[in-house]
Design a protein around this motif. Structure first.
Motif, PDB file in Angstrom:
ATOM      1  N   ARG A 159       0.797  -1.225   0.000  1.00 58.34           N
ATOM      2  CA  ARG A 159       0.000   0.000   0.000  1.00 58.34           C
ATOM      3  C   ARG A 159       0.830   1.275   0.000  1.00 58.34           C
ATOM      4  NH1 ARG A 159      -2.420   3.187   4.212  1.00 58.34           N
ATOM      5  NH2 ARG A 159      -4.364   4.167   3.521  1.00 58.34           N
ATOM      6  N   ASN A 160       1.768   1.373   0.934  1.00 60.78           N
ATOM      7  CA  ASN A 160       2.525   2.617   1.061  1.00 60.78           C
ATOM      8  C   ASN A 160       3.478   2.857  -0.101  1.00 60.78           C
ATOM      9  OD1 ASN A 160       1.354   3.477   3.466  1.00 60.78           O
ATOM     10  ND2 ASN A 160       2.780   2.303   4.714  1.00 60.78           N
ATOM     11  N   CYS A 183      -6.733  17.082  10.224  1.00 58.66           N
ATOM     12  CA  CYS A 183      -6.681  15.652   9.910  1.00 58.66           C
ATOM     13  C   CYS A 183      -7.853  14.892  10.529  1.00 58.66           C
ATOM     14  CB  CYS A 183      -5.364  15.050  10.399  1.00 58.66           C
ATOM     15  SG  CYS A 183      -5.232  13.274  10.043  1.00 58.66           S
ATOM     16  N   PRO A 184      -8.748  14.284   9.715  1.00 62.70           N
ATOM     17  CA  PRO A 184      -9.911  13.603  10.278  1.00 62.70           C
ATOM     18  C   PRO A 184      -9.563  12.327  11.031  1.00 62.70           C
ATOM     19  CG  PRO A 184      -9.796  13.226   7.910  1.00 62.70           C
ATOM     20  CD  PRO A 184      -8.738  14.240   8.248  1.00 62.70           C
ATOM     21  N   MET A 185      -8.375  11.768  10.772  1.00 64.22           N
ATOM     22  CA  MET A 185      -7.969  10.530  11.422  1.00 64.22           C
ATOM     23  C   MET A 185      -6.961  10.753  12.548  1.00 64.22           C
ATOM     24  SD  MET A 185      -9.820   8.447   9.876  1.00 64.22           S
ATOM     25  CE  MET A 185      -9.178   6.961  10.614  1.00 64.22           C
ATOM     26  N   SER A 186      -6.564  12.005  12.759  1.00 61.76           N
ATOM     27  CA  SER A 186      -5.590  12.361  13.802  1.00 61.76           C
ATOM     28  C   SER A 186      -4.296  11.566  13.662  1.00 61.76           C
ATOM     29  CB  SER A 186      -6.203  12.141  15.188  1.00 61.76           C
ATOM     30  OG  SER A 186      -7.347  12.938  15.366  1.00 61.76           O
ATOM     31  N   VAL A 187      -3.799  11.444  12.444  1.00 58.47           N
ATOM     32  CA  VAL A 187      -2.577  10.669  12.212  1.00 58.47           C
ATOM     33  C   VAL A 187      -1.336  11.560  12.077  1.00 58.47           C
ATOM     34  CG1 VAL A 187      -3.855   8.804  11.135  1.00 58.47           C
ATOM     35  CG2 VAL A 187      -2.893  10.601   9.697  1.00 58.47           C
ATOM     36  N   ILE A 188      -1.521  12.881  12.143  1.00 56.60           N
ATOM     37  CA  ILE A 188      -0.372  13.793  12.132  1.00 56.60           C
ATOM     38  C   ILE A 188      -0.104  14.207  13.565  1.00 56.60           C
ATOM     39  CG2 ILE A 188       0.595  15.948  11.245  1.00 56.60           C
ATOM     40  CD1 ILE A 188      -1.332  15.800   8.922  1.00 56.60           C
ATOM     41  N   THR A 189       1.084  13.934  14.031  1.00 55.42           N
ATOM     42  CA  THR A 189       1.429  14.228  15.412  1.00 55.42           C
ATOM     43  C   THR A 189       2.786  14.914  15.464  1.00 55.42           C
ATOM     44  OG1 THR A 189       2.421  12.024  15.652  1.00 55.42           O
ATOM     45  CG2 THR A 189       0.121  12.274  16.331  1.00 55.42           C
ATOM     46  N   SER A 190       3.077  15.473  16.630  1.00 55.69           N
ATOM     47  CA  SER A 190       4.368  16.121  16.846  1.00 55.69           C
ATOM     48  C   SER A 190       5.272  15.180  17.615  1.00 55.69           C
ATOM     49  CB  SER A 190       4.203  17.433  17.604  1.00 55.69           C
ATOM     50  OG  SER A 190       3.532  17.217  18.826  1.00 55.69           O
ATOM     51  N   GLU A 191       6.509  15.086  17.188  1.00 60.71           N
ATOM     52  CA  GLU A 191       7.477  14.228  17.866  1.00 60.71           C
ATOM     53  C   GLU A 191       7.818  14.777  19.238  1.00 60.71           C
ATOM     54  OE1 GLU A 191      10.765  13.846  15.274  1.00 60.71           O
ATOM     55  OE2 GLU A 191       9.625  12.908  13.663  1.00 60.71           O
ATOM     56  N   ASN A 192       7.800  16.110  19.332  1.00 62.01           N
ATOM     57  CA  ASN A 192       8.061  16.772  20.613  1.00 62.01           C
ATOM     58  C   ASN A 192       6.943  17.779  20.858  1.00 62.01           C
ATOM     59  OD1 ASN A 192      10.730  15.576  21.113  1.00 62.01           O
ATOM     60  ND2 ASN A 192      11.326  16.754  19.321  1.00 62.01           N
ATOM     61  N   SER A 193       6.851  18.266  22.043  1.00 65.15           N
ATOM     62  CA  SER A 193       5.804  19.221  22.376  1.00 65.15           C
ATOM     63  C   SER A 193       5.995  20.508  21.596  1.00 65.15           C
ATOM     64  CB  SER A 193       5.818  19.521  23.880  1.00 65.15           C
ATOM     65  OG  SER A 193       4.911  20.573  24.178  1.00 65.15           O
ATOM     66  N   ASN A 210       1.472   9.077  10.505  1.00 62.04           N
ATOM     67  CA  ASN A 210       1.334   7.631  10.644  1.00 62.04           C
ATOM     68  C   ASN A 210       0.681   7.110   9.358  1.00 62.04           C
ATOM     69  OD1 ASN A 210       0.708   4.991  11.212  1.00 62.04           O
ATOM     70  ND2 ASN A 210      -0.207   5.409  13.212  1.00 62.04           N
ATOM     71  N   TYR A 211       1.506   6.695   8.406  1.00 65.04           N
ATOM     72  CA  TYR A 211       0.992   6.316   7.096  1.00 65.04           C
ATOM     73  C   TYR A 211       0.146   5.045   7.137  1.00 65.04           C
ATOM     74  CZ  TYR A 211       4.041   9.838   5.063  1.00 65.04           C
ATOM     75  OH  TYR A 211       4.638  11.024   4.733  1.00 65.04           O
ATOM     76  N   SER A 212       0.315   4.205   8.147  1.00 61.62           N
ATOM     77  CA  SER A 212      -0.475   2.981   8.222  1.00 61.62           C
ATOM     78  C   SER A 212      -1.943   3.282   8.496  1.00 61.62           C
ATOM     79  CB  SER A 212       0.077   2.059   9.312  1.00 61.62           C
ATOM     80  OG  SER A 212      -0.065   2.649  10.596  1.00 61.62           O
TER      81      SER A 212
END
Length: 260
Positions: A159-160, A183-193, A210-212
């Motif tokens: 897939r990826n 992001c509707p799936m909340s898959v973009i996050t920050s590595e640090n605050s 999070n591409y999965s």
């Protein structure tokens, strides 16, 4: 009132794709999740919305449009066009012909036409004809409906490497966090605050996807005010697309020689 522009998943966005805005609230994210990154499935969902809404008039704003990596980070173009129709399928098909794109290569237009929701051929055009305002250098985004024709077990494994995915341009990212909020799936996050964004001027290296779990809706790409997110084809997809392009070119040459 749709814009005259490209779209990473659907190829071209217009009156049909614009009706997705009629889907309320979180149901839109649910539809995105169900259709995933399968162009044929997503297109059928749009056609179902068209069947339910049935607009009486669609007006496309092509005064300033976009090509390339639409819907958010392509080239802004001054097309100087306004196109209107009671048939959204005919409108989109005409816009595609102006851009030099075969309408039947756009999944939503093809399916809507096949299912009798509008016409894509034999369209009566009043005013300037498509050939008079044709855009010869219109750029389409990297695409190709490889997913819907591939066996599901193979697709899930690769897939990826097959789909077009959002990626960061680190130097442009200002850490505004609009992509995270959208992001509707909340898959973009920050590595640090990033609680104190004023202390850091470039947050691109601190954001990850999070591409999965990413459904490739490209909302992050569309909303980014800095154009710091681009659409990157998977390596395998790029290779397959290149091979198919060479095959089409060879076939076209052989047809010309045969007809000559």
């Amino acid at each position: 009132i749709p814009k005259f522009k490209t779209h990473g998943l659907m190829g071209f966005t217009g009156a049909i794709k614009n009706l997705f805005g009629c889907v309320p609230g979180r149901r839109k994210a649910m539809f995105h999740l169900q259709a995933g990154d399968n162009p044929a499935m997503f297109a059928q969902m749009l056609v179902d919305v068209l069947m339910a809404v049935r607009p009486q008039l669609s007006i496309m704003d092509g005064i300033v449009g976009m090509d390339g990596q639409g819907p958010g980070a392509g080239r802004r173009r001054n097309f100087g066009l306004i196109i209107a129709s009671a048939d959204p399928v005919a409108l989109d098909a005409t816009a595609c012909r102006i851009a030099g794109v075969d309408p039947m290569t756009i999944p939503a237009i093809r399916l809507a036409s096949e299912q009798g929701l509008g016409i894509a051929d034999g369209i009566e055009v009043l005013g300037l004809q498509p050939g008079e305002v044709r855009i010869d250098d219109f750029l389409m985004p990297p695409q190709g409906d490889l997913v819907s024709r591939m066996p599901k077990p193979i697709y899930r494994a690769l897939r990826n490497q097959l789909v077009v995915s959002p990626a960061f341009i680190r130097a442009k990212c200002t850490g505004c966090r609009q992509c995270i909020e959208m992001c509707p799936m909340s898959v973009i996050t920050s590595e640090n605050s990033l609680s104190s964004p004023s202390r850091v001027t470039n947050h691109g290296s601190r954001l990850k996807i999070n591409y999965s779990q990413c459904i490739r809706c490209y909302c992050c790409h569309e909303v980014c005010p800095q154009e710091a997110i681009f659409l990157r084809p998977g390596r395998l997809r790029g290779s397959i697309s290149a091979v198919l392009a060479v095959r089409r070119a060879i076939t076209s040459v052989l047809k010309r020689e045969t007809s000559g």
